[in-house]
Motif scaffolding. Structure first.
Motif, PDB file in Angstrom:
ATOM      1  N   ASP A   1       0.840  -1.195   0.000  1.00 54.55           N
ATOM      2  CA  ASP A   1       0.000   0.000   0.000  1.00 54.55           C
ATOM      3  C   ASP A   1       0.880   1.251   0.000  1.00 54.55           C
ATOM      4  N   GLU A   2       0.411   2.277  -0.723  1.00 53.69           N
ATOM      5  CA  GLU A   2       1.278   3.456  -0.920  1.00 53.69           C
ATOM      6  C   GLU A   2       1.588   4.187   0.383  1.00 53.69           C
ATOM      7  N   ARG A   3       0.799   3.929   1.427  1.00 59.74           N
ATOM      8  CA  ARG A   3       1.087   4.583   2.710  1.00 59.74           C
ATOM      9  C   ARG A   3       2.295   3.951   3.414  1.00 59.74           C
ATOM     10  N   VAL A   4       2.738   2.802   2.920  1.00 58.87           N
ATOM     11  CA  VAL A   4       3.977   2.208   3.445  1.00 58.87           C
ATOM     12  C   VAL A   4       5.138   2.963   2.815  1.00 58.87           C
ATOM     13  N   GLU A   5       5.887   3.667   3.662  1.00 58.59           N
ATOM     14  CA  GLU A   5       6.977   4.493   3.126  1.00 58.59           C
ATOM     15  C   GLU A   5       8.286   3.717   3.038  1.00 58.59           C
ATOM     16  N   ASN A   6       8.446   2.774   3.931  1.00 60.67           N
ATOM     17  CA  ASN A   6       9.655   1.946   3.850  1.00 60.67           C
ATOM     18  C   ASN A   6       9.363   0.565   4.395  1.00 60.67           C
ATOM     19  N   PHE A   7      10.030  -0.393   3.798  1.00 62.57           N
ATOM     20  CA  PHE A   7       9.861  -1.756   4.290  1.00 62.57           C
ATOM     21  C   PHE A   7      11.193  -2.473   4.323  1.00 62.57           C
ATOM     22  N   GLU A   8      11.225  -3.470   5.201  1.00 58.13           N
ATOM     23  CA  GLU A   8      12.451  -4.210   5.385  1.00 58.13           C
ATOM     24  C   GLU A   8      12.109  -5.687   5.240  1.00 58.13           C
ATOM     25  N   VAL A   9      13.002  -6.426   4.609  1.00 58.77           N
ATOM     26  CA  VAL A   9      12.789  -7.867   4.496  1.00 58.77           C
ATOM     27  C   VAL A   9      13.515  -8.537   5.656  1.00 58.77           C
TER      28      VAL A   9
ATOM     29  N   SER B   1      13.645 -12.290   8.322  1.00 62.00           N
ATOM     30  CA  SER B   1      13.353 -13.721   8.304  1.00 62.00           C
ATOM     31  C   SER B   1      11.975 -13.963   8.922  1.00 62.00           C
ATOM     32  N   VAL B   2      11.430 -15.125   8.651  1.00 65.37           N
ATOM     33  CA  VAL B   2      10.122 -15.492   9.185  1.00 65.37           C
ATOM     34  C   VAL B   2      10.129 -15.406  10.719  1.00 65.37           C
ATOM     35  N   GLU B   3      11.222 -15.858  11.324  1.00 63.70           N
ATOM     36  CA  GLU B   3      11.337 -15.852  12.792  1.00 63.70           C
ATOM     37  C   GLU B   3      11.388 -14.427  13.333  1.00 63.70           C
ATOM     38  N   GLU B   4      12.160 -13.593  12.681  1.00 65.21           N
ATOM     39  CA  GLU B   4      12.262 -12.193  13.120  1.00 65.21           C
ATOM     40  C   GLU B   4      10.910 -11.507  13.035  1.00 65.21           C
ATOM     41  N   LEU B   5      10.199 -11.759  11.951  1.00 63.91           N
ATOM     42  CA  LEU B   5       8.907 -11.119  11.743  1.00 63.91           C
ATOM     43  C   LEU B   5       7.935 -11.489  12.859  1.00 63.91           C
ATOM     44  N   GLU B   6       8.012 -12.744  13.244  1.00 67.50           N
ATOM     45  CA  GLU B   6       7.140 -13.263  14.316  1.00 67.50           C
ATOM     46  C   GLU B   6       7.276 -12.404  15.583  1.00 67.50           C
ATOM     47  N   GLU B   7       8.497 -11.977  15.874  1.00 65.01           N
ATOM     48  CA  GLU B   7       8.794 -11.264  17.122  1.00 65.01           C
ATOM     49  C   GLU B   7       8.397  -9.793  17.090  1.00 65.01           C
ATOM     50  N   ILE B   8       8.129  -9.265  15.906  1.00 62.20           N
ATOM     51  CA  ILE B   8       7.879  -7.816  15.801  1.00 62.20           C
ATOM     52  C   ILE B   8       6.421  -7.511  16.134  1.00 62.20           C
ATOM     53  N   ASN B   9       6.226  -6.621  17.162  1.00 61.24           N
ATOM     54  CA  ASN B   9       4.874  -6.293  17.585  1.00 61.24           C
ATOM     55  C   ASN B   9       4.543  -4.819  17.460  1.00 61.24           C
ATOM     56  N   ASP B  10       5.547  -4.009  17.142  1.00 55.93           N
ATOM     57  CA  ASP B  10       5.260  -2.591  16.970  1.00 55.93           C
ATOM     58  C   ASP B  10       6.152  -2.020  15.870  1.00 55.93           C
ATOM     59  N   LEU B  11       5.596  -1.038  15.196  1.00 52.07           N
ATOM     60  CA  LEU B  11       6.336  -0.381  14.108  1.00 52.07           C
ATOM     61  C   LEU B  11       5.888   1.075  14.068  1.00 52.07           C
ATOM     62  N   PRO B  12       6.755   1.978  13.605  1.00 55.39           N
ATOM     63  CA  PRO B  12       6.318   3.366  13.428  1.00 55.39           C
ATOM     64  C   PRO B  12       5.333   3.472  12.256  1.00 55.39           C
ATOM     65  N   VAL B  13       4.549   4.537  12.214  1.00 58.77           N
ATOM     66  CA  VAL B  13       3.588   4.740  11.122  1.00 58.77           C
ATOM     67  C   VAL B  13       4.348   4.802   9.791  1.00 58.77           C
ATOM     68  N   GLY B  14       3.847   4.061   8.813  1.00 56.97           N
ATOM     69  CA  GLY B  14       4.465   4.077   7.478  1.00 56.97           C
ATOM     70  C   GLY B  14       5.519   3.008   7.291  1.00 56.97           C
ATOM     71  N   ALA B  15       5.759   2.203   8.340  1.00 53.65           N
ATOM     72  CA  ALA B  15       6.799   1.176   8.220  1.00 53.65           C
ATOM     73  C   ALA B  15       6.178  -0.205   8.063  1.00 53.65           C
ATOM     74  N   ALA B  16       6.895  -1.082   7.377  1.00 50.29           N
ATOM     75  CA  ALA B  16       6.442  -2.463   7.205  1.00 50.29           C
ATOM     76  C   ALA B  16       7.629  -3.401   7.272  1.00 50.29           C
ATOM     77  N   VAL B  17       7.384  -4.617   7.691  1.00 54.61           N
ATOM     78  CA  VAL B  17       8.400  -5.673   7.579  1.00 54.61           C
ATOM     79  C   VAL B  17       7.781  -6.819   6.798  1.00 54.61           C
ATOM     80  N   VAL B  18       8.609  -7.438   5.981  1.00 54.62           N
ATOM     81  CA  VAL B  18       8.128  -8.491   5.101  1.00 54.62           C
ATOM     82  C   VAL B  18       9.006  -9.721   5.286  1.00 54.62           C
ATOM     83  N   ALA B  19       8.384 -10.889   5.293  1.00 59.42           N
ATOM     84  CA  ALA B  19       9.159 -12.130   5.292  1.00 59.42           C
ATOM     85  C   ALA B  19       8.536 -13.063   4.273  1.00 59.42           C
ATOM     86  N   PHE B  20       9.365 -13.849   3.636  1.00 59.38           N
ATOM     87  CA  PHE B  20       8.785 -14.820   2.701  1.00 59.38           C
ATOM     88  C   PHE B  20       9.592 -16.104   2.739  1.00 59.38           C
TER      89      PHE B  20
END
Ligand SMILES: [Zn+2]
Ligand SMILES: [Zn+2]
Length: 388
Positions: free
Chosen positions: A87-95, A97-116
């Motif tokens: 979505d265009e409101r995501v200003e930055n994203f980081e790839v 690991s699946v395990e790391e993503l699991e642990e993430i519970n908060d992010l600043p507005v406009g941020a995303a994390v992706v795992a595949f």
């Protein structure tokens, strides 16, 4: 103050809030998905060289092991697609690991994390099919209590093609000819081998940056070697590498080969020539003043010579070789046995004619009864070295 309700599901703000744009927390996330990726992605790799397109540019793979290569190509296609489909409101994203993503519970507005990760694949034949599970966490609004957390399955199809470079290569294309010659003599067998090896190594290096730097063909000629090159700059670099190792001079010529039908411009083909010095180890040479030398070694910078009278070994750079007029001289090699030695003279017997003759005692150690390689230049005989 009256209670507000989610306009989509009707839940009260005190139960499902705080409301964002009139929606409860759950409905806000549902109405504003982050991961907008297609369920199918198509990509391709070159069946000839394994390269694939990265941001529109063909690049060489980091591995040539087919299975790893297919995953490399598919991962890249998925990642590029991901970058374009959040979505265009995501200003930055980081790839991560699946395990790391699991642990993430908060992010600043406009941020995303992706795992595949690939969850299923069929890569025994083409198109290779890899099914990925893609998961993203993101925050679009400061009032979100929970992050977006979306999972999708994406199928990547990897097909085979022939990259533009290989199309040219397979079509016999070349842009320049590199001619390797020696001054005033044909290229020797050992030089051909050494140059072939040097060229091979250098081309590997060049191809890492210049994908068109390939050797289309190598032609053995009586006088030397012709390399048909995919790029002129590659031909130039090879000529330079040969010059650094063997010495010599580089020249370039252009030949008109036709007219480009699209641009109507004349198309020229470069031939880059490297002419290595005529001198070789073991040659007998003479300078302008009549000093006779044997050549001990030849390289890009100059020659190492041994003066056959003083027995001194000296370096000459190419400029000095030219200035001193050092050139090949007619010589005849013979063998002779030392029959007697006096403090100032040596008596020798030619091994072929049994003729005996005297020479001034040279600055090398001699022993009676031993056989030496001799050389005769302009009627004068010199010691070369002891016969092994
Ligand atoms: Zn709702
Ligand atoms: Zn290719």
């Amino acid at each position: 103050m009256s209670e507000r309700f989610c306009y989509r599901c009707g839940i009260s703000e005190s139960e499902g809030g705080p409301l964002i744009d009139g929606l409860c927390q759950v409905c806000y996330r549902k109405e504003n998905p982050v991961l907008l990726i297609d369920g199918e992605i198509n990509t391709e790799l070159c069946q000839n060289c394994g390269s694939y397109k990265k941001r529109g540019v063909w690049v060489d793979p980091s591995t040539y092991e087919l299975e790893e290569l297919i995953f490399e190509v598919a991962d890249n296609a998925l990642l590029e697609e991901l970058g374009d489909s959040l979505d265009e409101r995501v200003e930055n994203f980081e790839v991560v690991s699946v395990e790391e993503l699991e642990e993430i519970n908060d992010l600043p507005v406009g941020a995303a994390v992706v795992a595949f990760q690939p969850v299923d694949w069929h890569i025994e034949h083409f198109p290779a099919i890899i099914i990925y599970e893609v998961r993203v966490k993101a925050r679009l609004h400061e009032l979100q209590h929970e992050l977006h957390d979306e999972t999708r399955h994406v199928t990547v199809y990897v097909r085979q093609t022939v990259c533009p470079r290989c199309q040219k290569f397979l079509g016999g294309y070349f842009e320049a000819i590199l001619q390797v010659r020696a001054e005033g003599r044909p290229l020797a067998e050992d030089e051909r081998k050494a140059i072939g090896k040097l060229v091979e190594e250098k081309v590997d290096e060049i191809m890492r940056r210049d994908r068109m730097g390939f050797i289309q063909d190598t032609i053995e000629k009586e006088e030397g070697l012709d390399f048909y090159m995919g790029s002129t700059s590659s031909a130039r670099k090879l000529a330079q590498a040969i010059k650094e190792r063997f010495g010599g001079t580089i020249s370039e010529a252009y030949e008109l080969v036709g007219v480009d039908r699209q641009t109507s411009k004349e198309v020229h083909r470069a031939s880059v020539s490297i002419r290595i010095p005529k001198f070789r180890k073991g040659d007998i040479v003479e300078d302008r003043r009549g000093n006779v030398y044997t050549v001990e070694g030849v390289d890009g910078k100059g020659m190492t010579l041994t003066n056959l009278v003083t027995r001194e070994t000296e370096r000459r750079d190419w400029k000095t070789v030219k200035r001193e007029g050092i050139d090949s001289v007619e010589s005849e090699k013979r063998e002779a046995m030392v029959t007697s030695i006096t403090p100032t003279e040596v008596q020798l017997m030619d091994m072929e004619t049994y003729e005996t003759y005297e020479l001034e005692r040279p600055g090398i150690e001699l022993r009676e009864g031993e056989i030496y390689h001799m050389v005769e230049v302009k009627g004068r005989r010199y010691f070369l070295r002891k016969k092994e």
